[in-house]
Scaffold this motif. Structure first.
Motif, PDB file in Angstrom:
ATOM      1  N   ILE A  94       0.854  -1.169   0.000  1.00 10.54           N
ATOM      2  CA  ILE A  94       0.000   0.000   0.000  1.00 10.54           C
ATOM      3  C   ILE A  94       0.895   1.225   0.000  1.00 10.54           C
ATOM      4  CG2 ILE A  94      -1.731   1.309   1.274  1.00 10.54           C
ATOM      5  CD1 ILE A  94      -2.772  -1.261   2.402  1.00 10.54           C
ATOM      6  N   LYS A  95       0.680   2.091  -0.961  1.00 11.80           N
ATOM      7  CA  LYS A  95       1.455   3.311  -1.065  1.00 11.80           C
ATOM      8  C   LYS A  95       0.551   4.506  -0.864  1.00 11.80           C
ATOM      9  CE  LYS A  95       2.796   2.834  -5.163  1.00 11.80           C
ATOM     10  NZ  LYS A  95       3.443   3.342  -6.387  1.00 11.80           N
ATOM     11  N   ALA A  96       1.118   5.549  -0.276  1.00 15.73           N
ATOM     12  CA  ALA A  96       0.363   6.780  -0.132  1.00 15.73           C
ATOM     13  C   ALA A  96       0.077   7.363  -1.514  1.00 15.73           C
ATOM     14  CB  ALA A  96       1.134   7.783   0.711  1.00 15.73           C
ATOM     15  N   GLN A  97      -1.160   7.806  -1.707  1.00 21.32           N
ATOM     16  CA  GLN A  97      -1.521   8.460  -2.955  1.00 21.32           C
ATOM     17  C   GLN A  97      -0.905   9.845  -3.058  1.00 21.32           C
ATOM     18  OE1 GLN A  97      -2.589   6.028  -5.057  1.00 21.32           O
ATOM     19  NE2 GLN A  97      -4.106   7.489  -5.805  1.00 21.32           N
ATOM     20  N   LYS A  98      -0.713  10.482  -1.895  1.00 19.49           N
ATOM     21  CA  LYS A  98      -0.185  11.838  -1.900  1.00 19.49           C
ATOM     22  C   LYS A  98       0.542  12.082  -0.588  1.00 19.49           C
ATOM     23  CE  LYS A  98      -2.749  14.827  -3.891  1.00 19.49           C
ATOM     24  NZ  LYS A  98      -3.851  15.765  -4.222  1.00 19.49           N
ATOM     25  N   THR A  99       1.554  12.944  -0.647  1.00 20.97           N
ATOM     26  CA  THR A  99       2.315  13.319   0.529  1.00 20.97           C
ATOM     27  C   THR A  99       2.249  14.826   0.713  1.00 20.97           C
ATOM     28  OG1 THR A  99       3.844  11.453   0.386  1.00 20.97           O
ATOM     29  CG2 THR A  99       4.613  13.396   1.576  1.00 20.97           C
ATOM     30  N   ILE A 100       1.935  15.251   1.932  1.00 21.23           N
ATOM     31  CA  ILE A 100       1.946  16.666   2.284  1.00 21.23           C
ATOM     32  C   ILE A 100       3.176  16.916   3.151  1.00 21.23           C
ATOM     33  CG2 ILE A 100       0.751  18.513   3.493  1.00 21.23           C
ATOM     34  CD1 ILE A 100      -1.875  17.086   2.938  1.00 21.23           C
ATOM     35  N   TYR A 101       4.044  17.814   2.714  1.00 17.67           N
ATOM     36  CA  TYR A 101       5.239  18.142   3.477  1.00 17.67           C
ATOM     37  C   TYR A 101       4.905  19.262   4.461  1.00 17.67           C
ATOM     38  CZ  TYR A 101       7.600  15.315   0.030  1.00 17.67           C
ATOM     39  OH  TYR A 101       7.989  14.270  -0.763  1.00 17.67           O
ATOM     40  N   MET A 142      -2.963  23.911   5.417  1.00 15.77           N
ATOM     41  CA  MET A 142      -2.155  23.475   4.279  1.00 15.77           C
ATOM     42  C   MET A 142      -2.871  23.894   3.001  1.00 15.77           C
ATOM     43  SD  MET A 142       0.126  22.216   6.219  1.00 15.77           S
ATOM     44  CE  MET A 142       1.281  21.545   5.025  1.00 15.77           C
ATOM     45  N   LYS A 143      -2.444  24.981   2.439  1.00 11.95           N
ATOM     46  CA  LYS A 143      -3.075  25.525   1.232  1.00 11.95           C
ATOM     47  C   LYS A 143      -2.740  24.644   0.032  1.00 11.95           C
ATOM     48  CE  LYS A 143      -4.933  29.028   0.857  1.00 11.95           C
ATOM     49  NZ  LYS A 143      -6.367  29.389   0.928  1.00 11.95           N
ATOM     50  N   ASP A 144      -3.777  24.275  -0.704  1.00 15.08           N
ATOM     51  CA  ASP A 144      -3.624  23.378  -1.845  1.00 15.08           C
ATOM     52  C   ASP A 144      -3.475  24.196  -3.127  1.00 15.08           C
ATOM     53  OD1 ASP A 144      -3.682  21.409  -3.745  1.00 15.08           O
ATOM     54  OD2 ASP A 144      -5.622  20.576  -3.161  1.00 15.08           O
ATOM     55  N   TYR A 145      -2.290  24.115  -3.708  1.00 14.20           N
ATOM     56  CA  TYR A 145      -2.031  24.772  -4.984  1.00 14.20           C
ATOM     57  C   TYR A 145      -1.875  23.695  -6.057  1.00 14.20           C
ATOM     58  CZ  TYR A 145      -1.132  28.943  -2.178  1.00 14.20           C
ATOM     59  OH  TYR A 145      -1.245  29.993  -1.299  1.00 14.20           O
ATOM     60  N   PHE A 191      -0.109  20.634  -4.728  1.00 18.82           N
ATOM     61  CA  PHE A 191       1.058  20.944  -3.904  1.00 18.82           C
ATOM     62  C   PHE A 191       0.571  21.753  -2.715  1.00 18.82           C
ATOM     63  CE2 PHE A 191       4.371  23.941  -2.616  1.00 18.82           C
ATOM     64  CZ  PHE A 191       5.377  23.044  -2.274  1.00 18.82           C
ATOM     65  N   TYR A 192       0.858  21.260  -1.515  1.00 19.96           N
ATOM     66  CA  TYR A 192       0.368  21.897  -0.302  1.00 19.96           C
ATOM     67  C   TYR A 192       1.449  22.783   0.315  1.00 19.96           C
ATOM     68  CZ  TYR A 192      -3.659  18.754  -0.329  1.00 19.96           C
ATOM     69  OH  TYR A 192      -4.806  18.095  -0.679  1.00 19.96           O
ATOM     70  N   HIS A 193       1.044  23.995   0.660  1.00 25.52           N
ATOM     71  CA  HIS A 193       1.962  24.940   1.285  1.00 25.52           C
ATOM     72  C   HIS A 193       1.423  25.321   2.660  1.00 25.52           C
ATOM     73  CE1 HIS A 193       4.961  28.101   1.651  1.00 25.52           C
ATOM     74  NE2 HIS A 193       4.001  28.913   2.035  1.00 25.52           N
ATOM     75  N   PRO A 194       2.224  25.185   3.731  1.00 28.88           N
ATOM     76  CA  PRO A 194       1.724  25.494   5.069  1.00 28.88           C
ATOM     77  C   PRO A 194       1.569  26.999   5.297  1.00 28.88           C
ATOM     78  CG  PRO A 194       4.044  24.909   5.166  1.00 28.88           C
ATOM     79  CD  PRO A 194       3.609  24.664   3.756  1.00 28.88           C
TER      80      PRO A 194
END
Length: 353
Positions: free
Chosen positions: A90-97, A124-127, A130-133
């Motif tokens: 099982i792999k993560a579909q997405k990673t938020i840094y 975590m703003k979604d662009y 791509f998430y930006h804190p």
């Protein structure tokens, strides 16, 4: 048996004190995984041949679950290890840094993602994926809107509920970070707190709070007035539990309590009647339940997520995480968000139930 696989064959150690909570800060590898749908099951990748587990992930993909078969010698390197020819990864579909080591995650109905570290909360703003804190609240301190250990966080409508662990209080904030209300003081008396570790909003505007050091769960009204207590009795008896952490309500209105110190999940009615227990877990922390009654639990000392069916039977593990803490469910899509603390990320999984 199970082997934890991150970048190499290893069992990840923990810096967590056995009776304490905070792990030592360690280094982290920022290799991340992408998406690789297989046979209509996004994120599940079948292993079709034996491979050397000592060589780590290929193409930057982190292996996050491995059910182990028998021990055999790895021909390329001569090492003996546990190999699996058939199981799913099982792999993560997405990673938020994240901007700091994440402890809690909460998801708004509009899919906004809020992540807390020890002292502050980020939106975590979604662009475009791509998430930006963006910091909305908090710094170290004891005044309103300041924190000293955000161990639990949840959201209902446009209100964030925060378990301020060391300050022994609950804080309510808007989703923009404005302080609305706070209550609680250190102690063991009625309505007092000692190490709140989780807070969730229940029916009739009740707030449910786990008291880690007092071995109990308390229920308050929305203004912080005490209503009732579910006492863990120091872990004695069928209904007893020690060091409660994560909380979740199922569709029947029953309360599930992640008993960190007892290694299981205890279930009660909101009137305090004991229902059952399930799980044999290694320091359960985060807890969430979907609308079908499936439960996901983060195991602090297991470095994994464990999934249970509505009857409490263990059906799956997601392994290879590094100090997982908070868990939350995405609205409507069944996704699972988990704070992968020592990698300083939030991982998003789908199709784990």
């Amino acid at each position: 048996m199970a082997v934890t696989v991150s970048d190499r064959l290893l069992t990840v150690g923990r810096g967590r004190d056995r009776e304490g909570l905070m792990p030592a800060i360690a280094g982290r590898d920022r290799d991340r995984q992408g998406s690789n749908p297989v046979a209509g099951r996004p994120g599940l990748v079948p292993i079709t041949s034996r491979s050397c587990l000592n060589q780590g992930p290929k193409n930057g993909q982190q292996k996050l679950k491995l059910s182990i078969g028998k021990e055999e010698e790895c021909v390329p390197c001569g090492e003996r290890g546990l190999l699996s020819p058939t199981e799913d990864v099982i792999k993560a579909q997405k990673t938020i840094y994240c901007s700091d080591f994440p402890m809690c995650v909460a998801i708004h109905d509009n899919k906004e993602v809020y992540v807390s570290s020890y002292y502050h909360i980020d939106l975590m703003k979604d662009y475009g994926g791509f998430y930006h804190p963006m910091k909305i609240a908090g710094n170290e301190g004891h005044s309103g809107g300041q924190f000293d250990g955000i161990y639990g966080m949840s959201i209902k409508e446009d209100v964030l509920y925060v378990a301020d662990h060391i300050n022994c209080r609950i804080q309510k904030l808007t989703t923009s970070g404005k302080l609305l209300h706070q209550f609680g003081q250190r102690g063991s008396g009625q309505g007092e707190l000692d190490g709140p570790a989780a807070v969730i909003a229940g029916p009739e505007n009740r707030l449910i709070v786990s008291n880690f050091n007092n071995h109990r769960v308390q229920i308050f009204n929305e203004d912080g007035g005490w209503l009732s207590t579910i006492d863990g009795n120091g872990g004695s008896g069928d209904s007893g539990f020690r060091k409660p952490w994560g909380l979740a309500l199922d569709s029947q209105g029953n309360l599930h309590v992640a008993a960190y110190g007892s290694g299981c999940i205890k279930v009660f009615t909101l009137n305090g009647a004991y229902v059952r227990e399930y799980g044999n877990l290694k320091k359960p922390l985060g807890l969430a339940i979907n609308t079908e009654g499936y439960t996901v639990v983060s195991e602090g000392d297991g470095n994994c997520l464990t999934i249970f069916d509505p009857q409490g039977n263990k059906i799956r593990k997601v392994e290879g995480l590094t100090d997982p803490w908070g868990v939350a469910l995405g609205p409507r899509d069944g996704s699972v968000y988990v704070c992968n603390r020592m990698r300083q990320t939030v991982e998003i999984f789908v199709n784990v139930f």
